[in-house]
Design a protein around this motif. Sequence first.
Motif, PDB file in Angstrom:
ATOM      1  N   THR A  42       0.798  -1.235   0.000  1.00 32.33           N
ATOM      2  CA  THR A  42       0.000   0.000   0.000  1.00 32.33           C
ATOM      3  C   THR A  42       0.827   1.280   0.000  1.00 32.33           C
ATOM      4  OG1 THR A  42      -0.129  -0.016   2.428  1.00 32.33           O
ATOM      5  CG2 THR A  42      -1.900  -1.138   1.205  1.00 32.33           C
ATOM      6  N   THR A  43       2.144   1.164   0.047  1.00 40.10           N
ATOM      7  CA  THR A  43       2.992   2.355   0.125  1.00 40.10           C
ATOM      8  C   THR A  43       4.229   2.197  -0.747  1.00 40.10           C
ATOM      9  OG1 THR A  43       2.315   2.708   2.425  1.00 40.10           O
ATOM     10  CG2 THR A  43       4.263   3.896   1.679  1.00 40.10           C
ATOM     11  N   MET A  57       9.064  11.307  -3.362  1.00 42.91           N
ATOM     12  CA  MET A  57       7.753  10.871  -3.822  1.00 42.91           C
ATOM     13  C   MET A  57       7.161   9.896  -2.817  1.00 42.91           C
ATOM     14  SD  MET A  57       6.811   8.308  -6.931  1.00 42.91           S
ATOM     15  CE  MET A  57       7.230   6.990  -5.773  1.00 42.91           C
ATOM     16  N   LEU A  58       5.911  10.109  -2.483  1.00 44.71           N
ATOM     17  CA  LEU A  58       5.199   9.202  -1.592  1.00 44.71           C
ATOM     18  C   LEU A  58       3.866   8.837  -2.231  1.00 44.71           C
ATOM     19  CD1 LEU A  58       4.907   7.766   1.178  1.00 44.71           C
ATOM     20  CD2 LEU A  58       3.842   9.869   2.031  1.00 44.71           C
ATOM     21  N   VAL A  59       3.613   7.544  -2.381  1.00 43.97           N
ATOM     22  CA  VAL A  59       2.353   7.045  -2.935  1.00 43.97           C
ATOM     23  C   VAL A  59       1.728   6.127  -1.899  1.00 43.97           C
ATOM     24  CG1 VAL A  59       1.248   5.897  -4.892  1.00 43.97           C
ATOM     25  CG2 VAL A  59       3.427   7.085  -5.230  1.00 43.97           C
ATOM     26  N   LYS A 115      12.811   0.107 -12.350  1.00 40.12           N
ATOM     27  CA  LYS A 115      13.632  -1.031 -11.942  1.00 40.12           C
ATOM     28  C   LYS A 115      13.131  -1.661 -10.644  1.00 40.12           C
ATOM     29  CE  LYS A 115      17.706   1.049 -14.109  1.00 40.12           C
ATOM     30  NZ  LYS A 115      19.032   1.670 -13.886  1.00 40.12           N
ATOM     31  N   ALA A 116      12.252  -0.934  -9.952  1.00 39.59           N
ATOM     32  CA  ALA A 116      11.761  -1.413  -8.657  1.00 39.59           C
ATOM     33  C   ALA A 116      10.384  -2.065  -8.739  1.00 39.59           C
ATOM     34  CB  ALA A 116      11.710  -0.255  -7.660  1.00 39.59           C
ATOM     35  N   VAL A 117       9.688  -1.882  -9.870  1.00 31.35           N
ATOM     36  CA  VAL A 117       8.344  -2.441 -10.015  1.00 31.35           C
ATOM     37  C   VAL A 117       8.321  -3.386 -11.216  1.00 31.35           C
ATOM     38  CG1 VAL A 117       7.393  -0.305  -9.064  1.00 31.35           C
ATOM     39  CG2 VAL A 117       7.405  -0.639 -11.539  1.00 31.35           C
ATOM     40  N   PRO A 118       7.344  -4.264 -11.300  1.00 25.11           N
ATOM     41  CA  PRO A 118       7.271  -5.190 -12.432  1.00 25.11           C
ATOM     42  C   PRO A 118       7.150  -4.455 -13.764  1.00 25.11           C
ATOM     43  CG  PRO A 118       5.828  -5.920 -10.667  1.00 25.11           C
ATOM     44  CD  PRO A 118       6.298  -4.553 -10.296  1.00 25.11           C
ATOM     45  N   VAL A 119       7.755  -5.024 -14.805  1.00 25.42           N
ATOM     46  CA  VAL A 119       7.685  -4.434 -16.148  1.00 25.42           C
ATOM     47  C   VAL A 119       6.264  -4.466 -16.671  1.00 25.42           C
ATOM     48  CG1 VAL A 119       8.415  -4.715 -18.554  1.00 25.42           C
ATOM     49  CG2 VAL A 119      10.084  -4.968 -16.704  1.00 25.42           C
ATOM     50  N   GLU A 120       5.578  -5.607 -16.484  1.00 31.45           N
ATOM     51  CA  GLU A 120       4.223  -5.759 -16.981  1.00 31.45           C
ATOM     52  C   GLU A 120       3.236  -5.021 -16.077  1.00 31.45           C
ATOM     53  OE1 GLU A 120       3.453  -7.108 -19.804  1.00 31.45           O
ATOM     54  OE2 GLU A 120       5.524  -7.706 -20.211  1.00 31.45           O
ATOM     55  N   ARG A 126      -1.630  -1.331  -7.227  1.00 32.47           N
ATOM     56  CA  ARG A 126      -2.219  -0.042  -7.577  1.00 32.47           C
ATOM     57  C   ARG A 126      -1.254   1.101  -7.277  1.00 32.47           C
ATOM     58  NH1 ARG A 126      -6.995   0.899  -9.290  1.00 32.47           N
ATOM     59  NH2 ARG A 126      -7.738  -1.158  -8.637  1.00 32.47           N
ATOM     60  N   VAL A 127      -0.520   1.016  -6.173  1.00 32.63           N
ATOM     61  CA  VAL A 127       0.418   2.098  -5.855  1.00 32.63           C
ATOM     62  C   VAL A 127       1.591   2.094  -6.836  1.00 32.63           C
ATOM     63  CG1 VAL A 127      -0.214   2.266  -3.423  1.00 32.63           C
ATOM     64  CG2 VAL A 127       1.661   0.743  -4.094  1.00 32.63           C
ATOM     65  N   GLU A 128       2.032   0.924  -7.268  1.00 33.90           N
ATOM     66  CA  GLU A 128       3.112   0.865  -8.256  1.00 33.90           C
ATOM     67  C   GLU A 128       2.684   1.482  -9.583  1.00 33.90           C
ATOM     68  OE1 GLU A 128       5.448  -3.205  -6.765  1.00 33.90           O
ATOM     69  OE2 GLU A 128       3.837  -3.328  -8.256  1.00 33.90           O
ATOM     70  N   ASP A 129       1.468   1.149 -10.012  1.00 27.76           N
ATOM     71  CA  ASP A 129       0.981   1.680 -11.278  1.00 27.76           C
ATOM     72  C   ASP A 129       0.763   3.187 -11.184  1.00 27.76           C
ATOM     73  OD1 ASP A 129       0.177   1.028 -14.012  1.00 27.76           O
ATOM     74  OD2 ASP A 129      -1.819   1.667 -13.400  1.00 27.76           O
ATOM     75  N   ALA A 130       0.203   3.646 -10.063  1.00 27.07           N
ATOM     76  CA  ALA A 130      -0.006   5.081  -9.876  1.00 27.07           C
ATOM     77  C   ALA A 130       1.316   5.822  -9.841  1.00 27.07           C
ATOM     78  CB  ALA A 130      -0.794   5.335  -8.586  1.00 27.07           C
ATOM     79  N   ALA A 131       2.322   5.236  -9.205  1.00 22.90           N
ATOM     80  CA  ALA A 131       3.645   5.872  -9.153  1.00 22.90           C
ATOM     81  C   ALA A 131       4.220   6.051 -10.549  1.00 22.90           C
ATOM     82  CB  ALA A 131       4.596   5.044  -8.295  1.00 22.90           C
ATOM     83  N   MET A 132       4.105   5.030 -11.379  1.00 21.11           N
ATOM     84  CA  MET A 132       4.636   5.110 -12.733  1.00 21.11           C
ATOM     85  C   MET A 132       3.856   6.108 -13.580  1.00 21.11           C
ATOM     86  SD  MET A 132       7.241   3.096 -12.792  1.00 21.11           S
ATOM     87  CE  MET A 132       7.584   2.664 -14.491  1.00 21.11           C
ATOM     88  N   ARG A 133       2.539   6.057 -13.482  1.00 20.87           N
ATOM     89  CA  ARG A 133       1.704   6.935 -14.308  1.00 20.87           C
ATOM     90  C   ARG A 133       1.866   8.405 -13.914  1.00 20.87           C
ATOM     91  NH1 ARG A 133      -3.019   5.002 -17.131  1.00 20.87           N
ATOM     92  NH2 ARG A 133      -2.952   2.746 -17.425  1.00 20.87           N
ATOM     93  N   GLN A 134       1.802   8.696 -12.622  1.00 16.38           N
ATOM     94  CA  GLN A 134       1.855  10.099 -12.216  1.00 16.38           C
ATOM     95  C   GLN A 134       3.262  10.679 -12.365  1.00 16.38           C
ATOM     96  OE1 GLN A 134      -1.699   9.430 -12.314  1.00 16.38           O
ATOM     97  NE2 GLN A 134      -1.134  11.549 -11.900  1.00 16.38           N
ATOM     98  N   THR A 135       4.294   9.852 -12.196  1.00 15.74           N
ATOM     99  CA  THR A 135       5.647  10.350 -12.434  1.00 15.74           C
ATOM    100  C   THR A 135       5.848  10.633 -13.913  1.00 15.74           C
ATOM    101  OG1 THR A 135       6.458   9.085 -10.530  1.00 15.74           O
ATOM    102  CG2 THR A 135       8.114   9.930 -12.046  1.00 15.74           C
TER     103      THR A 135
END
Length: 251
Positions: A42-43, A57-59, A115-120, A126-135
């Motif tokens: 969740t974080t 950055m904090l998600v 490099k810290a989250v899955p490629v796919e 949800r936090v990983e995807d939000a981090a990638m999208r918003q960054t």
Amino acid sequence: MKALWLCGITVAVAMSLAGCSDEPVGSQDEAEGFTLLQHDETTLEARYGAGGASVRMLVVETESKVVEVTYDFGAPVIGFHIDFNQGVGRFNPSGEPLDAAQSALMGPLLEGLSKAVPVEEAQRTRVEDAAMRQTSFMQIVPVGEALSPYEFVSERGWTHISCTCGNQYIGSGYYRTAGRGCGCTGGSGNGCKGRCGQGCGITSTPACVGTTAYTQDCAKHDYGLGSFSAASDDYTFASNNCSCSGVGTCY
């Protein structure tokens, strides 16, 4: 509306608390490069510093399908409140305009995150995807301009464009070259025109980061024909209509 603002304040407080530790004051802020500070279901918290500038950055998924994303530069602090249940997001900037040195931190931060989250995308939380999208979105936030809060709504929709690079309709009466590929530049800047995420140059083969959504609003922004705010819902909510062939390949 008030609830959205309160959520933004909550994240700012959480960010301050997250910085408290037994380390000497300033030790993390003075570090160069990418640092992953926390990463769980969740974080996701990370920091990048270079040349005297830094961003933290904090998600946090504060409740089911509600995510707060904060980028703390000291000044400014830029936050996003994203409610996937309602399909509503809010852009919450505070403080001074974003400067060029701060904006330049977003690319390396995104690379570190990739490099810290899955490629796919399907394998990300949800936090990983939000981090990638918003960054990814933070890379197109204007530099040197006063920023105002605004709301974006997924139900207003987006229009996907073809994944195949070529001359295609990108909305509002415009036709431009857009689609996948580092060579799909349309003679203007980076390739991958129309992608709601980091572009790619002809001579580079970056990791597949951000989204693989290609839309009209993102294409218009790439060509200077549409605002960054108009692409907000595309970056945050648009489904991925083009596949990613993985790290080290053009997309």
